[in-house]
Scaffold this motif. Structure first.
Motif, mmCIF file in Angstrom:
data_model
loop_
_atom_site.group_PDB
_atom_site.id
_atom_site.type_symbol
_atom_site.label_atom_id
_atom_site.label_comp_id
_atom_site.label_asym_id
_atom_site.label_seq_id
_atom_site.Cartn_x
_atom_site.Cartn_y
_atom_site.Cartn_z
ATOM 1 N N VAL A 30 -65.296 27.095 -6.152
ATOM 2 C CA VAL A 30 -64.370 27.810 -7.040
ATOM 3 C C VAL A 30 -63.181 28.334 -6.245
ATOM 4 N N GLN A 31 -63.432 28.870 -5.058
ATOM 5 C CA GLN A 31 -62.335 29.339 -4.212
ATOM 6 C C GLN A 31 -61.415 28.191 -3.804
ATOM 7 N N GLU A 34 -59.172 27.470 -6.689
ATOM 8 C CA GLU A 34 -58.112 28.482 -6.763
ATOM 9 C C GLU A 34 -57.042 28.229 -5.711
ATOM 10 N N GLY A 37 -54.961 25.152 -6.761
ATOM 11 C CA GLY A 37 -54.114 25.508 -7.893
ATOM 12 C C GLY A 37 -54.382 24.652 -9.114
ATOM 13 N N PRO A 38 -53.854 25.104 -10.259
ATOM 14 C CA PRO A 38 -54.075 24.373 -11.506
ATOM 15 C C PRO A 38 -53.288 23.071 -11.515
ATOM 16 N N ARG A 101 -59.078 18.493 -6.926
ATOM 17 C CA ARG A 101 -59.560 19.352 -8.018
ATOM 18 C C ARG A 101 -60.762 18.709 -8.700
#
Length: 194
Positions: A30-31, A34, A37-38, A101
């Protein structure tokens, strides 16, 4: 944390993980999401094909960990190479970000789908495709943590300073995660070798 991957029929792999290991892996993935980025999703009502032809950044990231995940293609020795690197980055970084991602999301989703077995944790079973996502994400996590820890080649060896940190060193938990992720990555690679 001594779990290691073992080959399964069909080209997949499995590993037994306890609750703490699952929580650590999920938190790190999860980090990583983040940090990356999206994604660049098309605005509402916008043609989704537009995103396929969108140009990415031409400058390298200023964050050292992101710069390690998205390195220069040709270095920065002279103006011509910097221009070639900028051009290459502009047309490839968006796709690379998407793949990173997707890899991290696959890790989170497979961990979220685990069913605990009594008090012993759970057995994570990955398909061949999921194994490749995990390999990518484990590599990205190690690159990120290694950059944050400023790991050098000398630190990596068995006699390196990573193995000699005192318990009260604030870097110790991240070093332990770094070494553990390396062991997981190594056993996953071994299970996928013919």
């Amino acid at each position: 944390m001594a779990g290691h991957f073992e080959a399964t029929p069909g080209g997949g792999a499995s590993v037994a993980l306890d609750e703490v290991e699952v929580a650590i892996l999920r938190s790190l993935a999860v980090q990583l999401l983040e940090l990356i980025g999206p994604g660049d999703e098309p605005a509402e009502g916008e043609d989704p094909l537009t995103a396929l032809f969108a140009e990415g950044p031409s400058e390298p990231p200023s964050d050292p960990a992101l710069a390690r995940l998205f390195p220069e293609a040709y270095g920065d020795r002279d103006k011509e190479l910097r221009e070639a690197s900028a051009e290459f980055r502009r047309f490839t970084e968006n796709d690379l970000r998407t793949r990173k991602r997707d890899d991290a999301l696959a890790v989170v989703r497979s961990l979220d789908a685990l069913s605990p077995v009594a008090d012993s944790g759970a057995v994570l079973r990955l398909t061949a495709e999921e194994c490749h996502h995990w390999l990518g994400s484990l590599n990205d996590l190690r690159l990120t943590i290694g950059t944050r820890l400023e790991v050098s080649d000398e630190d990596e060896g068995q006699g390196g300073s990573l193995y000699r940190l005192p318990d009260d060193d604030p870097r110790k938990p991240m070093v332990m995660a770094y070494l553990w992720l390396g062991a997981l990555q190594e056993t996953l690679v071994e299970t996928l070798m013919p």
